[in-house]
Design a protein around this motif. Structure first.
Motif, PDB file in Angstrom:
ATOM      1  N   GLY A  49     -58.358 -13.294 -19.229  1.00 36.23           N
ATOM      2  CA  GLY A  49     -58.473 -12.102 -19.186  1.00 36.23           C
ATOM      3  C   GLY A  49     -59.472 -11.684 -20.168  1.00 36.23           C
ATOM      4  O   GLY A  49     -59.929 -12.357 -21.037  1.00 36.23           O
ATOM      5  N   PRO A  73     -59.312  -3.005 -10.473  1.00 33.45           N
ATOM      6  CA  PRO A  73     -59.149  -3.984 -11.364  1.00 33.45           C
ATOM      7  C   PRO A  73     -60.341  -4.927 -11.093  1.00 33.45           C
ATOM      8  O   PRO A  73     -60.828  -4.910  -9.767  1.00 33.45           O
ATOM      9  CB  PRO A  73     -57.969  -4.940 -11.031  1.00 33.45           C
ATOM     10  N   TRP A 109     -58.448  -9.226 -14.138  1.00 32.07           N
ATOM     11  CA  TRP A 109     -57.439 -10.271 -13.561  1.00 32.07           C
ATOM     12  C   TRP A 109     -58.044 -11.625 -13.534  1.00 32.07           C
ATOM     13  O   TRP A 109     -59.137 -11.749 -12.889  1.00 32.07           O
ATOM     14  CB  TRP A 109     -57.027  -9.814 -12.125  1.00 32.07           C
ATOM     15  N   ASP A 117     -58.677  -3.156 -15.717  1.00 30.74           N
ATOM     16  CA  ASP A 117     -57.867  -4.231 -15.920  1.00 30.74           C
ATOM     17  C   ASP A 117     -58.683  -5.479 -15.377  1.00 30.74           C
ATOM     18  O   ASP A 117     -59.479  -5.241 -14.336  1.00 30.74           O
ATOM     19  CB  ASP A 117     -56.461  -3.960 -15.075  1.00 30.74           C
ATOM     20  N   ASP A 171     -50.085 -10.944 -21.647  1.00 27.74           N
ATOM     21  CA  ASP A 171     -49.303 -10.240 -22.849  1.00 27.74           C
ATOM     22  C   ASP A 171     -48.815 -11.431 -23.822  1.00 27.74           C
ATOM     23  O   ASP A 171     -48.298 -11.132 -24.904  1.00 27.74           O
ATOM     24  CB  ASP A 171     -48.173  -9.913 -22.247  1.00 27.74           C
ATOM     25  N   ASN A 174     -54.339  -1.875 -20.407  1.00 29.44           N
ATOM     26  CA  ASN A 174     -54.729  -1.776 -19.381  1.00 29.44           C
ATOM     27  C   ASN A 174     -53.750  -2.466 -18.395  1.00 29.44           C
ATOM     28  O   ASN A 174     -53.319  -1.795 -17.233  1.00 29.44           O
ATOM     29  CB  ASN A 174     -56.130  -2.191 -19.135  1.00 29.44           C
ATOM     30  N   ARG A 175     -53.384  -3.641 -18.725  1.00 25.41           N
ATOM     31  CA  ARG A 175     -52.544  -4.400 -17.729  1.00 25.41           C
ATOM     32  C   ARG A 175     -51.167  -3.731 -17.867  1.00 25.41           C
ATOM     33  O   ARG A 175     -50.619  -3.532 -16.744  1.00 25.41           O
ATOM     34  CB  ARG A 175     -52.365  -5.890 -18.447  1.00 25.41           C
ATOM     35  N   GLU A 176     -50.584  -3.489 -19.094  1.00 28.04           N
ATOM     36  CA  GLU A 176     -49.345  -2.566 -18.867  1.00 28.04           C
ATOM     37  C   GLU A 176     -49.276  -1.625 -17.745  1.00 28.04           C
ATOM     38  O   GLU A 176     -48.408  -1.389 -17.387  1.00 28.04           O
ATOM     39  CB  GLU A 176     -49.209  -2.175 -20.707  1.00 28.04           C
TER      40      GLU A 176
END
Lengths: 269, 471
Positions: free
Chosen positions: B441, B71, B467, B465, B193, B172-174
């Motif tokens: 993000g 990340p 952060w 991802d 989200d 990407n986060r999921e």
């Protein structure tokens, strides 16, 4: 002068269409020199939709029609009182900066012939207004009036090369030349009371050029004059397509044929 | 000349605070496990079906964009400053749009050349004088940012029309959360989200005045052959709104209607993912089959809202870009928080001279180009390539701008040999409606080839991802 207008545009289809939508620029401009006495737009079997004045000052009306239909008729009738403004557009509210009308379109794209015409046309001119008059005269001389020589998609360069055309071509050539000389120019559609010998020019078009100090001034190369009491102004655009009084789309795979009848006459008082 | 690049994880031998907890994670992953995880990630992406090219770059539509599991991390305080800068820029861009379609004060004041605005192809005469609901033209502003130092962020370009790629941010986060749940326990990471809810609220907040109920929102897509179609359907799903094509909508009685099995349903807000010129054949290109005939008349009479507003593109033109810091000063009376990359306009004689004399050090782009095509990266180009490009510039100077090669920061990235620094950029998505919102993000793109500064997926770029650590 009081002018009466009857204008019917009929679209016929070889098979029924499922529906149609039209955007109409068919209402006289709000400006000094023309006053609407009565004016009516109708689309047979159609429903009136959005209606508003756009940034260029034109009144736009949307109409839609549910099918099946094999014919769509847009009819306009009305009376307008006109006074002579020597071609100058006054009292017309609009929000589009003149510089926007320096932009080329496919119909007004510059070519060598247009450049030559523009530069030769203004030779010896004194001042912007004189330049515009000379340019309009040069265009009238370079492109002879001849119906049927050109079609809707003929460009300014093509019409000039051909040396023949109708009011649309005259306007496009003049606009192209003016823009080449960094003078904002636009296409104007409207009506002309031209006497019975020029009936096909009753649905007319000309050009407006931006003259610093005066604003927009109309020039009609086809008739070698500026718009006067015989003219009714409807709306403007970058070229004929952009200023079209009627733009429409029909739903269905059909072949369309168009029939236009226009009568503009001076009302006997 | 060797350039030093800012490494976002290591400051000399020391690990910078944002990455403190990633050091162990990285070291605890032997090569076999990493390969297994990488394969797992790929399977997950394939299963979701997210294979489109970002930013309309073309290329193979079924190709997966490589996902890098390492990340990219920001501290809360770093993010706050970025966030202020992004929101400030989004406000200024919208103020500019309302102005140039209104009185044009910025042009009258001589702060931007009028020809750049009014003779710009993206300036839509059809909407002059029209103020969209809440004065918002660009509802989703994607701002491409690069970093060159701890506190040095530069804006590469603004995207005011329909920036794509946000589905990557969310996916990407999921996928990271699914594969490394432990990481999300040991690090307090701000969630992204909430984006779809914020987007929905933003779109609802710009419903036209004529709408007197909970607004009906749709996403208008050019169709499944479009490279970003996945994203269109993904966002429609997340927001719980209909995904429609032009043929699903029609105009009647001054409103836009959607054909449904229960009969026509009135539509209030259209989030369109098609270009201005295809929106309405009665106003723009007459041959367009993708749009809705009569849509612009309904829009201009206040019957429906179109997001982004037609004409918004005049603010994200590469030649107009140069003036965005001035817009911030002019409209907001503030100093810009985010800097522009110094830019030379080849259309100006002095700039052109400088550019032609320094091509080996510069990046040259077409004013209207995108996706890393039609572009020269001086330091990476051969003499012949530079000579050929110089001729192209000379033939049409006004079509090119040039910028110095930026020392893009690096973030550790998994490569065949283990972990190595690779260059990155960032695209956050700023939402503008009743309020201006930004999820913590964005999309980090990474140049996977060693030494490469081109992050475009069409040129070997991948994604990461991104952060933002909670405090």
């Amino acid at each position: 002068m009081i002018l009466s207008v009857t204008h019917v545009t009929t679209y016929r289809y070889d098979a029924p269409v499922r529906g149609a939508v039209q955007s109409l620029r068919l209402t006289p401009s709000l400006c000094d020199g023309q006053r609407v006495i009565r004016w009516q737009i109708g689309v047979e079997g159609g429903m009136r939709g959005a209606a508003f004045r756009d940034g260029a000052g034109d009144w736009i009306e949307s109409w839609s029609l549910r099918g099946p239909a094999t014919e769509i008729a847009v009819s306009v009738s009305g009376e307008v009182a006109t006074t002579d403004m020597a071609g100058v557009l006054r009292g017309h509210r609009e929000q589009v900066p003149p510089e926007v009308y320096l932009r080329d379109t496919a119909s007004t794209r510059s070519e060598a012939g247009l450049v030559d015409l523009a530069h030769a046309g203004i030779e010896g001119a004194t001042g912007a207004l004189d330049r515009a008059h000379r340019l309009a005269a040069a265009v009238a001389e370079a492109v002879a009036y001849k119906p049927g020589a050109t079609e809707a998609h003929t460009t300014a360069a093509e019409a000039l090369a051909l040396g023949e055309g109708v009011c649309q071509d005259h306007a496009h050539v003049l606009i192209a030349c003016a823009r080449l000389l960094e003078t904002p120019a636009r296409y104007v559609s409207g009506y002309l009371e031209a006497g019975s010998d020029m009936a096909q020019e009753a649905a007319h078009a000309w050009a407006e050029l931006w003259i610093e100090g005066l604003g927009w001034v109309g020039f009609d190369p086809a008739n070698a004059c500026c718009p006067d009491t015989r003219y009714i102004r409807l709306g403007s655009g970058l070229d004929a397509q952009d200023a079209a009084p009627v733009r429409g789309v029909a739903r269905g795979r059909v072949t369309e044929s168009l029939d236009v009848s226009v009568a503009v006459a001076a009302v006997q008082q | 000349m060797t350039t030093t690049y800012f490494n976002e994880m290591y400051d000399g031998g020391a690990v910078r605070p944002p990455y403190a907890r990633l050091q162990d994670w990285m070291q605890s992953m032997p090569a076999e496990l990493r390969q297994m995880k990488q394969a797992e990630a790929e399977t997950l992406f394939r299963r979701i079906g997210i294979t489109f090219a970002v930013y309309g770059e073309g290329g193979d539509p079924d190709r997966l964009i490589p996902f890098d599991m390492f990340p990219r991390v920001f501290l809360q305080e770093e993010w706050r400053r970025l966030e202020r800068g992004i929101k400030q820029r989004a406000r200024a861009l919208n103020a500019f749009l309302v102005d140039v379609y209104g009185r044009g004060e910025i042009v009258r004041a001589g702060r931007i050349p009028s020809r750049l605005v009014y003779r710009n192809e993206a300036y839509e005469k059809a909407v002059a004088g029209f103020v969209p609901p809440r004065g918002v033209y660009s509802h989703i502003v994607g701002i491409d940012i690069v970093r060159t130092g701890p506190n040095d962020f530069y804006v590469l370009e603004d995207n005011c029309r329909t920036p794509s790629g946000v589905s990557y941010m969310l996916e990407n986060r999921e996928i990271m959360m699914r594969m490394f749940p432990g990481l999300f326990q040991s690090n307090r990471i701000e969630p992204v989200d909430g984006y779809s809810d914020l987007l929905r609220r933003t779109l609802a907040s710009v419903a036209p005045a004529k709408c007197d109920r909970d607004p009906v929102i749709v996403i208008l897509t050019p169709g499944h052959f479009n490279s970003a179609y996945y994203e269109h359907s993904f966002l429609a799903d997340l927001m719980g709104v209909e995904l429609v094509e032009g043929a699903d909508l029609f105009v009647e009685h001054g409103f836009v209607w959607m054909r449904t099995t229960e009969g026509p349903k009135k539509v209030d807000v259209i989030y369109r993912r098609i270009d201005d010129s295809f929106l309405d054949p009665l106003c723009f290109r007459p041959d367009s089959m993708l749009g809705v005939p009569g849509l612009m008349d309904v829009y201009r009479s206040g019957g429906v809202t179109i997001c982004s507003a037609p004409g918004a593109g005049v603010a994200d033109d590469k030649a107009v870009y140069t003036f965005v810091p001035d817009m911030v000063r002019f409209y907001l009376g503030e100093e810009p928080i985010l800097q522009n990359v110094p830019t030379w306009q080849c259309g100006k004689a002095d700039d052109l001279k400088h550019v032609l004399a320094n091509l080996p050090e510069l990046v040259v782009k077409e004013v209207h180009g995108s996706g890393g095509y039609g572009m020269l990266v001086g330091p990476k180009a051969t003499k012949e390539q530079i000579a050929v490009f110089a001729d192209r510039i000379k033939a049409d100077p006004g079509n090119y701008i040039a910028q110095p090669t930026l020392a893009l920061s690096t973030v550790p990235t998994f490569v065949d040999e283990g972990v190595a620094p690779r260059h990155v950029d960032l695209r956050p998505y700023c939402l503008v409606g009743e309020r201006i919102e930004l999820v913590p993000g964005g999309l980090t793109r990474v140049a996977l080839t060693e030494g490469s500064l081109v992050v475009n997926s069409s040129q070997g770029g991948g994604v990461k991802d991104t952060w933002v650590l909670a405090e």
